[in-house]
Scaffold this motif. Structure first.
Motif, PDB file in Angstrom:
ATOM      1  N   PRO A  62       0.813  -1.213   0.000  1.00 41.38           N
ATOM      2  CA  PRO A  62       0.000   0.000   0.000  1.00 41.38           C
ATOM      3  C   PRO A  62       0.850   1.267   0.000  1.00 41.38           C
ATOM      4  O   PRO A  62       0.429   2.307  -0.498  1.00 41.38           O
ATOM      5  CB  PRO A  62      -0.827  -0.119   1.280  1.00 41.38           C
ATOM      6  CG  PRO A  62      -0.099  -1.086   2.139  1.00 41.38           C
ATOM      7  CD  PRO A  62       0.643  -2.008   1.218  1.00 41.38           C
ATOM      8  N   PHE A  63       2.064   1.189   0.524  1.00 41.60           N
ATOM      9  CA  PHE A  63       2.950   2.354   0.549  1.00 41.60           C
ATOM     10  C   PHE A  63       3.470   2.674  -0.852  1.00 41.60           C
ATOM     11  O   PHE A  63       3.594   3.836  -1.232  1.00 41.60           O
ATOM     12  CB  PHE A  63       4.105   2.118   1.522  1.00 41.60           C
ATOM     13  CG  PHE A  63       3.627   1.805   2.909  1.00 41.60           C
ATOM     14  CD1 PHE A  63       3.054   2.785   3.704  1.00 41.60           C
ATOM     15  CD2 PHE A  63       3.714   0.517   3.408  1.00 41.60           C
ATOM     16  CE1 PHE A  63       2.583   2.498   4.967  1.00 41.60           C
ATOM     17  CE2 PHE A  63       3.250   0.217   4.678  1.00 41.60           C
ATOM     18  CZ  PHE A  63       2.681   1.212   5.463  1.00 41.60           C
ATOM     19  N   CYS A  64       3.737   1.631  -1.625  1.00 45.84           N
ATOM     20  CA  CYS A  64       4.165   1.828  -3.013  1.00 45.84           C
ATOM     21  C   CYS A  64       3.033   2.391  -3.852  1.00 45.84           C
ATOM     22  O   CYS A  64       3.260   3.233  -4.728  1.00 45.84           O
ATOM     23  CB  CYS A  64       4.665   0.506  -3.608  1.00 45.84           C
ATOM     24  SG  CYS A  64       6.149  -0.121  -2.810  1.00 45.84           S
ATOM     25  N   VAL A  65       1.814   1.953  -3.561  1.00 47.51           N
ATOM     26  CA  VAL A  65       0.648   2.448  -4.292  1.00 47.51           C
ATOM     27  C   VAL A  65       0.478   3.951  -4.066  1.00 47.51           C
ATOM     28  O   VAL A  65       0.184   4.699  -4.999  1.00 47.51           O
ATOM     29  CB  VAL A  65      -0.628   1.670  -3.884  1.00 47.51           C
ATOM     30  CG1 VAL A  65      -1.881   2.330  -4.440  1.00 47.51           C
ATOM     31  CG2 VAL A  65      -0.528   0.227  -4.353  1.00 47.51           C
ATOM     32  N   LEU A  66       0.695   4.417  -2.836  1.00 51.11           N
ATOM     33  CA  LEU A  66       0.593   5.853  -2.544  1.00 51.11           C
ATOM     34  C   LEU A  66       1.543   6.675  -3.411  1.00 51.11           C
ATOM     35  O   LEU A  66       1.174   7.722  -3.945  1.00 51.11           O
ATOM     36  CB  LEU A  66       0.895   6.123  -1.070  1.00 51.11           C
ATOM     37  CG  LEU A  66      -0.126   5.647  -0.053  1.00 51.11           C
ATOM     38  CD1 LEU A  66       0.421   5.839   1.357  1.00 51.11           C
ATOM     39  CD2 LEU A  66      -1.432   6.390  -0.225  1.00 51.11           C
ATOM     40  N   VAL A  67       2.764   6.198  -3.547  1.00 46.68           N
ATOM     41  CA  VAL A  67       3.758   6.916  -4.349  1.00 46.68           C
ATOM     42  C   VAL A  67       3.378   6.874  -5.828  1.00 46.68           C
ATOM     43  O   VAL A  67       3.426   7.895  -6.524  1.00 46.68           O
ATOM     44  CB  VAL A  67       5.169   6.343  -4.105  1.00 46.68           C
ATOM     45  CG1 VAL A  67       6.176   6.945  -5.073  1.00 46.68           C
ATOM     46  CG2 VAL A  67       5.596   6.598  -2.664  1.00 46.68           C
ATOM     47  N   ALA A  68       2.983   5.712  -6.321  1.00 45.66           N
ATOM     48  CA  ALA A  68       2.580   5.590  -7.729  1.00 45.66           C
ATOM     49  C   ALA A  68       1.387   6.489  -8.034  1.00 45.66           C
ATOM     50  O   ALA A  68       1.343   7.141  -9.082  1.00 45.66           O
ATOM     51  CB  ALA A  68       2.263   4.136  -8.061  1.00 45.66           C
ATOM     52  N   GLU A  69       0.436   6.550  -7.114  1.00 49.29           N
ATOM     53  CA  GLU A  69      -0.733   7.412  -7.319  1.00 49.29           C
ATOM     54  C   GLU A  69      -0.327   8.882  -7.369  1.00 49.29           C
ATOM     55  O   GLU A  69      -0.857   9.658  -8.161  1.00 49.29           O
ATOM     56  CB  GLU A  69      -1.768   7.177  -6.226  1.00 49.29           C
ATOM     57  CG  GLU A  69      -2.511   5.864  -6.392  1.00 49.29           C
ATOM     58  CD  GLU A  69      -3.492   5.575  -5.279  1.00 49.29           C
ATOM     59  OE1 GLU A  69      -3.490   6.298  -4.252  1.00 49.29           O
ATOM     60  OE2 GLU A  69      -4.262   4.613  -5.436  1.00 49.29           O
ATOM     61  N   LYS A  70       0.606   9.293  -6.519  1.00 40.93           N
ATOM     62  CA  LYS A  70       1.066  10.684  -6.523  1.00 40.93           C
ATOM     63  C   LYS A  70       1.791  11.009  -7.822  1.00 40.93           C
ATOM     64  O   LYS A  70       1.599  12.076  -8.407  1.00 40.93           O
ATOM     65  CB  LYS A  70       1.968  10.956  -5.311  1.00 40.93           C
ATOM     66  CG  LYS A  70       2.503  12.371  -5.229  1.00 40.93           C
ATOM     67  CD  LYS A  70       1.420  13.445  -5.262  1.00 40.93           C
ATOM     68  CE  LYS A  70       0.579  13.488  -4.037  1.00 40.93           C
ATOM     69  NZ  LYS A  70      -0.379  14.630  -4.026  1.00 40.93           N
ATOM     70  N   LEU A  71       2.628  10.094  -8.291  1.00 38.67           N
ATOM     71  CA  LEU A  71       3.323  10.302  -9.564  1.00 38.67           C
ATOM     72  C   LEU A  71       2.315  10.466 -10.699  1.00 38.67           C
ATOM     73  O   LEU A  71       2.468  11.351 -11.545  1.00 38.67           O
ATOM     74  CB  LEU A  71       4.270   9.138  -9.847  1.00 38.67           C
ATOM     75  CG  LEU A  71       5.532   9.088  -8.984  1.00 38.67           C
ATOM     76  CD1 LEU A  71       6.169   7.705  -9.045  1.00 38.67           C
ATOM     77  CD2 LEU A  71       6.516  10.157  -9.410  1.00 38.67           C
ATOM     78  N   CYS A  72       1.279   9.648 -10.687  1.00 34.28           N
ATOM     79  CA  CYS A  72       0.240   9.740 -11.727  1.00 34.28           C
ATOM     80  C   CYS A  72      -0.577  11.017 -11.579  1.00 34.28           C
ATOM     81  O   CYS A  72      -0.869  11.691 -12.572  1.00 34.28           O
ATOM     82  CB  CYS A  72      -0.671   8.520 -11.676  1.00 34.28           C
ATOM     83  SG  CYS A  72       0.143   7.012 -12.226  1.00 34.28           S
ATOM     84  N   GLU A  73      -0.925  11.365 -10.357  1.00 32.94           N
ATOM     85  CA  GLU A  73      -1.702  12.582 -10.106  1.00 32.94           C
ATOM     86  C   GLU A  73      -0.965  13.817 -10.626  1.00 32.94           C
ATOM     87  O   GLU A  73      -1.572  14.723 -11.191  1.00 32.94           O
ATOM     88  CB  GLU A  73      -1.943  12.726  -8.601  1.00 32.94           C
ATOM     89  CG  GLU A  73      -2.631  14.005  -8.190  1.00 32.94           C
ATOM     90  CD  GLU A  73      -2.682  14.154  -6.673  1.00 32.94           C
ATOM     91  OE1 GLU A  73      -2.505  15.288  -6.201  1.00 32.94           O
ATOM     92  OE2 GLU A  73      -2.881  13.139  -5.973  1.00 32.94           O
TER      93      GLU A  73
END
Length: 77
Positions: free
Chosen positions: A9-20
């Motif tokens: 879930p921590f990696c998902v947070l970073v990936a989502e921010k990069l996409c955002e």
């Protein structure tokens, strides 16, 4: 470059921010059993994800909350 794996879930947070922020990045997937885990360990002396390397600034860091804050401070309009 963003090192991590989808089950974290921590990696998902970073990936989502990069996409955002619409930032292009290369994902280095290093789930269990992946030889890329050893590659990151040899590179940094530890295995911890998420881990990013920003070629624009030379910043390299662990910890999802720190990474998200860095991305906001550096790239948010």
């Amino acid at each position: 470059v963003c090192w991590g794996y989808e089950a974290s879930p921590f990696c998902v947070l970073v990936a989502e921010k990069l996409c955002e922020l619409e930032l292009p990045y290369m994902q280095r997937t290093c789930g269990r059993g992946s030889p890329k885990r050893q590659e990151l360990f040899e590179k940094r002396g530890t295995f911890q994800v998420p881990y990013i390397e920003d070629p624009n600034t030379g910043v390299a860091m662990f910890e999802s909350s720190d990474i998200v804050a860095y991305l906001d401070e550096t790239y948010a309009a």
